[in-house]
Scaffold this motif. Structure first.
Motif, PDB file in Angstrom:
ATOM      1  N   PRO A  45     -13.162 -70.476  35.911  1.00 43.80           N
ATOM      2  CA  PRO A  45     -11.835 -71.037  36.186  1.00 43.80           C
ATOM      3  C   PRO A  45     -11.481 -71.025  37.672  1.00 43.80           C
ATOM      4  O   PRO A  45     -10.794 -71.926  38.158  1.00 43.80           O
ATOM      5  N   SER A  46     -11.942 -70.013  38.406  1.00 40.21           N
ATOM      6  CA  SER A  46     -11.617 -69.950  39.836  1.00 40.21           C
ATOM      7  C   SER A  46     -12.225 -71.115  40.599  1.00 40.21           C
ATOM      8  O   SER A  46     -11.721 -71.497  41.670  1.00 40.21           O
ATOM      9  N   ASP A  47     -13.306 -71.709  40.078  1.00 40.54           N
ATOM     10  CA  ASP A  47     -13.921 -72.853  40.759  1.00 40.54           C
ATOM     11  C   ASP A  47     -12.992 -74.061  40.771  1.00 40.54           C
ATOM     12  O   ASP A  47     -13.098 -74.924  41.655  1.00 40.54           O
ATOM     13  N   LEU A  48     -12.101 -74.149  39.786  1.00 41.17           N
ATOM     14  CA  LEU A  48     -11.201 -75.300  39.711  1.00 41.17           C
ATOM     15  C   LEU A  48     -10.294 -75.373  40.923  1.00 41.17           C
ATOM     16  O   LEU A  48      -9.827 -76.457  41.303  1.00 41.17           O
ATOM     17  N   TYR A  74       2.338 -74.628  41.396  1.00 41.82           N
ATOM     18  CA  TYR A  74       0.927 -74.386  41.695  1.00 41.82           C
ATOM     19  C   TYR A  74       0.271 -73.611  40.555  1.00 41.82           C
ATOM     20  O   TYR A  74      -0.816 -73.968  40.079  1.00 41.82           O
ATOM     21  N   GLU A  75       0.927 -72.556  40.099  1.00 38.12           N
ATOM     22  CA  GLU A  75       0.372 -71.769  38.995  1.00 38.12           C
ATOM     23  C   GLU A  75       0.297 -72.597  37.707  1.00 38.12           C
ATOM     24  O   GLU A  75      -0.663 -72.479  36.942  1.00 38.12           O
ATOM     25  N   LYS A  76       1.299 -73.447  37.493  1.00 37.03           N
ATOM     26  CA  LYS A  76       1.275 -74.313  36.304  1.00 37.03           C
ATOM     27  C   LYS A  76       0.113 -75.299  36.379  1.00 37.03           C
ATOM     28  O   LYS A  76      -0.541 -75.580  35.358  1.00 37.03           O
ATOM     29  N   SER A  77      -0.179 -75.817  37.562  1.00 37.55           N
ATOM     30  CA  SER A  77      -1.301 -76.742  37.698  1.00 37.55           C
ATOM     31  C   SER A  77      -2.622 -76.052  37.365  1.00 37.55           C
ATOM     32  O   SER A  77      -3.512 -76.664  36.765  1.00 37.55           O
ATOM     33  N   ILE A  78      -2.754 -74.778  37.723  1.00 40.39           N
ATOM     34  CA  ILE A  78      -3.967 -74.029  37.385  1.00 40.39           C
ATOM     35  C   ILE A  78      -4.052 -73.823  35.871  1.00 40.39           C
ATOM     36  O   ILE A  78      -5.107 -74.005  35.254  1.00 40.39           O
ATOM     37  N   GLN A  79      -2.952 -73.447  35.260  1.00 34.94           N
ATOM     38  CA  GLN A  79      -2.935 -73.234  33.813  1.00 34.94           C
ATOM     39  C   GLN A  79      -3.230 -74.532  33.062  1.00 34.94           C
ATOM     40  O   GLN A  79      -3.955 -74.533  32.059  1.00 34.94           O
ATOM     41  N   THR A  80      -2.674 -75.633  33.550  1.00 35.91           N
ATOM     42  CA  THR A  80      -2.938 -76.929  32.914  1.00 35.91           C
ATOM     43  C   THR A  80      -4.413 -77.283  33.013  1.00 35.91           C
ATOM     44  O   THR A  80      -5.025 -77.753  32.045  1.00 35.91           O
ATOM     45  N   ALA A  81      -4.985 -77.056  34.195  1.00 31.47           N
ATOM     46  CA  ALA A  81      -6.407 -77.344  34.374  1.00 31.47           C
ATOM     47  C   ALA A  81      -7.258 -76.485  33.456  1.00 31.47           C
ATOM     48  O   ALA A  81      -8.235 -76.962  32.854  1.00 31.47           O
ATOM     49  N   PHE A  82      -6.906 -75.203  33.327  1.00 34.51           N
ATOM     50  CA  PHE A  82      -7.658 -74.297  32.456  1.00 34.51           C
ATOM     51  C   PHE A  82      -7.610 -74.795  31.013  1.00 34.51           C
ATOM     52  O   PHE A  82      -8.630 -74.812  30.308  1.00 34.51           O
ATOM     53  N   ARG A  83      -6.434 -75.212  30.575  1.00 36.99           N
ATOM     54  CA  ARG A  83      -6.324 -75.699  29.193  1.00 36.99           C
ATOM     55  C   ARG A  83      -7.132 -76.988  29.001  1.00 36.99           C
ATOM     56  O   ARG A  83      -7.811 -77.158  27.982  1.00 36.99           O
ATOM     57  N   GLU A  84      -7.057 -77.908  29.965  1.00 37.19           N
ATOM     58  CA  GLU A  84      -7.779 -79.169  29.829  1.00 37.19           C
ATOM     59  C   GLU A  84      -9.286 -78.939  29.752  1.00 37.19           C
ATOM     60  O   GLU A  84      -9.978 -79.569  28.946  1.00 37.19           O
ATOM     61  N   GLN A 131     -16.665 -86.455  26.814  1.00 34.90           N
ATOM     62  CA  GLN A 131     -17.542 -86.307  27.969  1.00 34.90           C
ATOM     63  C   GLN A 131     -16.886 -86.882  29.222  1.00 34.90           C
ATOM     64  O   GLN A 131     -17.012 -86.320  30.318  1.00 34.90           O
ATOM     65  N   VAL A 132     -16.193 -88.003  29.060  1.00 32.94           N
ATOM     66  CA  VAL A 132     -15.445 -88.574  30.188  1.00 32.94           C
ATOM     67  C   VAL A 132     -14.359 -87.612  30.643  1.00 32.94           C
ATOM     68  O   VAL A 132     -14.171 -87.371  31.842  1.00 32.94           O
ATOM     69  N   SER A 133     -13.647 -87.050  29.668  1.00 31.05           N
ATOM     70  CA  SER A 133     -12.566 -86.116  29.990  1.00 31.05           C
ATOM     71  C   SER A 133     -13.099 -84.875  30.689  1.00 31.05           C
ATOM     72  O   SER A 133     -12.491 -84.377  31.646  1.00 31.05           O
ATOM     73  N   LEU A 134     -14.255 -84.369  30.244  1.00 32.18           N
ATOM     74  CA  LEU A 134     -14.822 -83.179  30.869  1.00 32.18           C
ATOM     75  C   LEU A 134     -15.171 -83.451  32.326  1.00 32.18           C
ATOM     76  O   LEU A 134     -14.937 -82.611  33.206  1.00 32.18           O
ATOM     77  N   TYR A 135     -15.715 -84.625  32.601  1.00 33.43           N
ATOM     78  CA  TYR A 135     -16.024 -85.008  33.987  1.00 33.43           C
ATOM     79  C   TYR A 135     -14.751 -85.040  34.831  1.00 33.43           C
ATOM     80  O   TYR A 135     -14.725 -84.565  35.967  1.00 33.43           O
ATOM     81  N   LYS A 136     -13.689 -85.572  34.244  1.00 34.22           N
ATOM     82  CA  LYS A 136     -12.426 -85.677  34.976  1.00 34.22           C
ATOM     83  C   LYS A 136     -11.800 -84.309  35.224  1.00 34.22           C
ATOM     84  O   LYS A 136     -11.420 -83.980  36.352  1.00 34.22           O
ATOM     85  N   VAL A 137     -11.703 -83.481  34.184  1.00 31.17           N
ATOM     86  CA  VAL A 137     -10.972 -82.217  34.312  1.00 31.17           C
ATOM     87  C   VAL A 137     -11.732 -81.186  35.137  1.00 31.17           C
ATOM     88  O   VAL A 137     -11.138 -80.223  35.633  1.00 31.17           O
TER      89      VAL A 137
END
Length: 480
Positions: free
Chosen positions: A286-289, A379-389, A460-466
């Motif tokens: 997750p930290s890589d995001l 900023y923290e919400k954007s990280i949480q959203t990315a983690f969920r996606e 697979q498209v979504s994984l590439y995007k997120v």
């Protein structure tokens, strides 16, 4: 303006303290920035075990290398050149860059060429006098001793960088949306083909039951049941035709133009099972995001800008020192304006110390602090959203293949069941209701399989995007 006949060295000595003060300027009240800890677990529940250990990350793979279908590559290229939302995002970057340049320019004095002519009554009351001036002037240049202007410049820089990241995020989202839209059109064509074949089969069934009714072999109930099933298939076919047109319209909006004719003509033969494969992607940590995803980097730049705003608000409590200066020639006659001895200069520093402002500066500081807290939460919400996606995409990656395999086996079983049910009905062993149930089941499972295959590819498209999909400059994107 005062006229002085002074040696050339005098102005230099006079401006020396000003130069020293300028060099000493730059005190900053911006709080030290520290990146907040990521409010997510240290690892994903599913780590994408399908990807080889040496696989490239999504952020290192250009979209042309990930989406290898030539038709899809052309569509993405068209969208990058024509999509209006992406064009707005690019123009927002240009606007933010200009705003930063304006704020940066405020650190330097503005030098203007000055020429004026004044005619006024003489103090003696006898006639008029003229005064002509020409030279250079600096008007109310704020000497940034306490870093107010520098803090505003830092805020403008952060805003510019955030806008640049927003542009990258918009491009990645557009690429993924075009890919998903193209796959949806392929699925639509496949669903239409299934509905068309099913409708033909059921119309043939209606014809046969009517013949059997005429010869007294079957009942009127069988005929009505066959007719009902055929009409249901006809309604589904019409619904899917409409959905096909709606999905094409949605893709055309992303492209910024209609779908090219040759690509539209190739769709009826397209099948999801023959779609160009997309390479496996490692999820990483997750930290890589924080480094991969442009939307997270955008939110962090906004946080840095909000932090800089606090420095500007703090500096507002301290004196503002500004300088107005002019240097040139002065004469009572226009012809003597540039003669020897007409040179003059004026230097007018000003200090403004806030004493009473009815709490304005304090309110500004509190507002800046609240703005930083808001930016931190976003900023923290954007990280949480990315983690969920990413977690959602990994969950789909782990289970959709199993679901598709099971549904593929179910289609084979239902197809065999339909053959046997039809044979038993023709031989009078089974009722027509058994045949209708087998037809309905096969139609439903065939459609479900197509939708699952679509969901698998879109995942697979979504994984590439997120995971932060590869970003490239769109300046060379083809226009069509």
């Amino acid at each position: 303006m005062h006229k002085h006949n002074l040696p050339r060295t005098r102005p230099t000595r006079t401006l020396l303290p000003l130069a020293i003060a300028t060099l000493l300027a730059g005190c900053s009240f911006i709080p030290k920035y520290e990146r907040p800890a990521a409010p997510v677990p240290e690892a994903f529940a599913l780590a994408g075990s399908e990807a080889p250990a040496a696989a490239k990350t999504a952020a290192d793979i250009d979209w042309k290398d990930y989406f290898t279908d030539p038709r899809l590559q052309r569509l993405i290229g068209i969208a990058l050149g024509n999509n209006r939302d992406l064009r707005v995002a690019m123009l927002n970057v240009e606007q933010a860059r200009a705003q930063f340049q304006i704020q940066r320019a405020n650190q330097w004095p503005v030098v203007n060429a000055i020429a004026s002519s004044t005619r006024q009554p003489k103090t003696s009351g006898d006639g008029y006098s003229n005064l002509y001036q020409a030279g250079l002037g600096i008007s109310a240049w704020e000497m940034d001793f306490f870093g107010r202007i520098a803090a505003l410049k830092e805020q403008a820089l952060a805003q510019y960088l955030a806008t640049a990241e927003a542009r990258k995020s918009a491009q990645i989202s557009l690429v993924a949306a075009v890919a998903s839209g193209w796959l949806t059109l392929m699925a639509d064509e496949e669903l239409l083909d299934i509905s068309r074949r099913t409708l033909d089969t059921r119309e043939e069934s209606v014809r046969l039951t009517r013949l059997r009714l005429e010869h007294g072999v079957s009942s009127e109930l069988d005929s009505y049941q066959a007719e009902s099933l055929a009409q249901a298939a006809r309604a589904t076919y019409a619904q899917q035709q409409r959905q096909r047109l709606l999905d094409e319209n949605a893709l055309a909006l992303l492209l910024g133009q209609p779908l090219p004719d040759e690509i539209r003509a190739s769709l009826p033969s397209a099948r999801l099972t023959t779609a160009a494969p997309m390479q496996a992607l490692p999820a990483g940590l997750p930290s890589d995001l924080l480094e991969r995803r442009p939307d997270i980097r955008q939110a962090e730049q906004l946080l840095i800008g909000a932090n800089a705003n606090i420095g500007a608000a703090r500096a507002a409590f301290f004196p503002r020192i500004s300088l107005t200066a002019q240097a040139g020639t002065v004469s009572n006659e226009l012809s003597g304006l540039f003669k020897s001895g007409s040179w003059a200069f004026s230097l007018a520093p000003q200090l403004a110390l806030p004493i009473f402002d009815a709490g304005r500066n304090q309110a500004g500081l509190e507002s800046a602090r609240a703005g930083r807290e808001i930016a931190m939460a976003q900023y923290e919400k954007s990280i949480q959203t990315a983690f969920r996606e990413v977690s959602d995409a990994l969950a789909g990656q782990a289970t959709l293949q199993q679901q598709a395999d099971a549904q593929r086996a179910q289609v084979q079983a239902d197809s065999k069941r339909l053959q046997l049910s039809d044979l038993r009905y023709r031989n009078g062993v089974a009722s027509y209701l058994d045949l209708l149930d087998a037809q309905r089941s096969l139609f439903a499972t065939e459609q479900a399989l197509v939708l699952t295959q679509l969901q698998q590819l879109q995942n697979q498209v979504s994984l590439y995007k997120v995971l932060g999909g590869g970003w490239t400059d769109t300046s060379a994107a083809p226009r069509s």
